[in-house]
Design an enzyme around this catalytic site. Structure first.
Site, PDB file in Angstrom:
ATOM      1  N   HIS A  17       6.998  -7.117   1.790  1.00 38.19           N
ATOM      2  CA  HIS A  17       6.686  -8.296   2.019  1.00 38.19           C
ATOM      3  C   HIS A  17       7.957  -9.134   2.549  1.00 38.19           C
ATOM      4  O   HIS A  17       7.827  -9.926   3.460  1.00 38.19           O
ATOM      5  CB  HIS A  17       6.415  -9.170   0.647  1.00 38.19           C
ATOM      6  CG  HIS A  17       5.197  -8.772   0.057  1.00 38.19           C
ATOM      7  ND1 HIS A  17       5.117  -8.362  -1.205  1.00 38.19           N
ATOM      8  CD2 HIS A  17       3.933  -8.448   0.585  1.00 38.19           C
ATOM      9  CE1 HIS A  17       3.925  -8.201  -1.653  1.00 38.19           C
ATOM     10  NE2 HIS A  17       3.099  -7.926  -0.352  1.00 38.19           N
ATOM     11  N   ARG A  90       0.674  -1.852   6.840  1.00 37.47           N
ATOM     12  CA  ARG A  90       1.275  -0.764   6.810  1.00 37.47           C
ATOM     13  C   ARG A  90       0.735   0.585   7.128  1.00 37.47           C
ATOM     14  O   ARG A  90       1.490   1.663   7.363  1.00 37.47           O
ATOM     15  CB  ARG A  90       1.374  -0.478   5.040  1.00 37.47           C
ATOM     16  CG  ARG A  90       2.260  -1.550   4.456  1.00 37.47           C
ATOM     17  CD  ARG A  90       1.782  -1.373   2.771  1.00 37.47           C
ATOM     18  NE  ARG A  90       0.464  -1.763   2.494  1.00 37.47           N
ATOM     19  CZ  ARG A  90      -0.042  -1.921   1.296  1.00 37.47           C
ATOM     20  NH1 ARG A  90       0.823  -1.673   0.533  1.00 37.47           N
ATOM     21  NH2 ARG A  90      -1.364  -1.991   1.225  1.00 37.47           N
TER      22      ARG A  90
END
Length: 154
Positions: A17, A90
């Site tokens: 993050h 991701r």
């Protein structure tokens, strides 16, 4: 002004993050990290703890702020005049999931979603993996920002 919302539960914030937010800072005038509240979800960390972790992590970054919200992210965008949603990707599964949400958001509003690929060094990290490592007393320190480490080490 280009204002982006980076929504999530951040239970807890991870280095993945943090990486997406840091790389988003040059792209936007402001990034609002929006912690979504879902009454049906069980969190490891309280809303106050999650907010504190993020505020501490970005305390020296004036372009980043943190809020909490309930409801649709696009409604929050309208409320605070944000014209972008920032998301990290991701893997291909993330892309498929996020693509569906982005298409829905664009259909319901004029909000655009901007995707950034996670750095290779953090692409394997997820909050659920971090929670599992913490629950099992594993070495979580290399997965989270310092603010989370400090809290858990007390």
């Amino acid at each position: 002004m280009n204002k982006a919302i980076f929504p999530g539960s951040f239970d807890p914030i991870t280095l993945g993050h943090e990486d997406i937010i840091q790389r988003g800072i040059p792209l936007f005038d402001e990034i609002v990290i929006a912690i979504g509240v879902n009454a049906e979800k069980k969190y490891m960390f309280s809303l106050e703890e999650r907010k504190h972790f993020i505020e501490e992590t970005f305390k020296n970054e004036p372009k980043v702020s943190v809020i909490t919200y309930e409801g649709l992210t696009i409604d929050l965008c309208k409320k605070i005049n944000a014209n972008f949603i920032l998301r990290g990707l991701r893997n291909p599964a993330d892309f498929e999931f996020e693509k569906a949400i982005a298409h829905t958001n664009r259909r319901l509003s004029k909000i655009e979603t901007v995707f950034l690929l996670t750095a290779a060094r953090t692409s394997y990290i997820s909050s659920s993996i971090v929670r599992d490592v913490i629950r099992n007393h594993g070495e979580y320190e290399m997965l989270v920002p310092d603010a989370v480490r400090v809290k858990l080490d007390k």
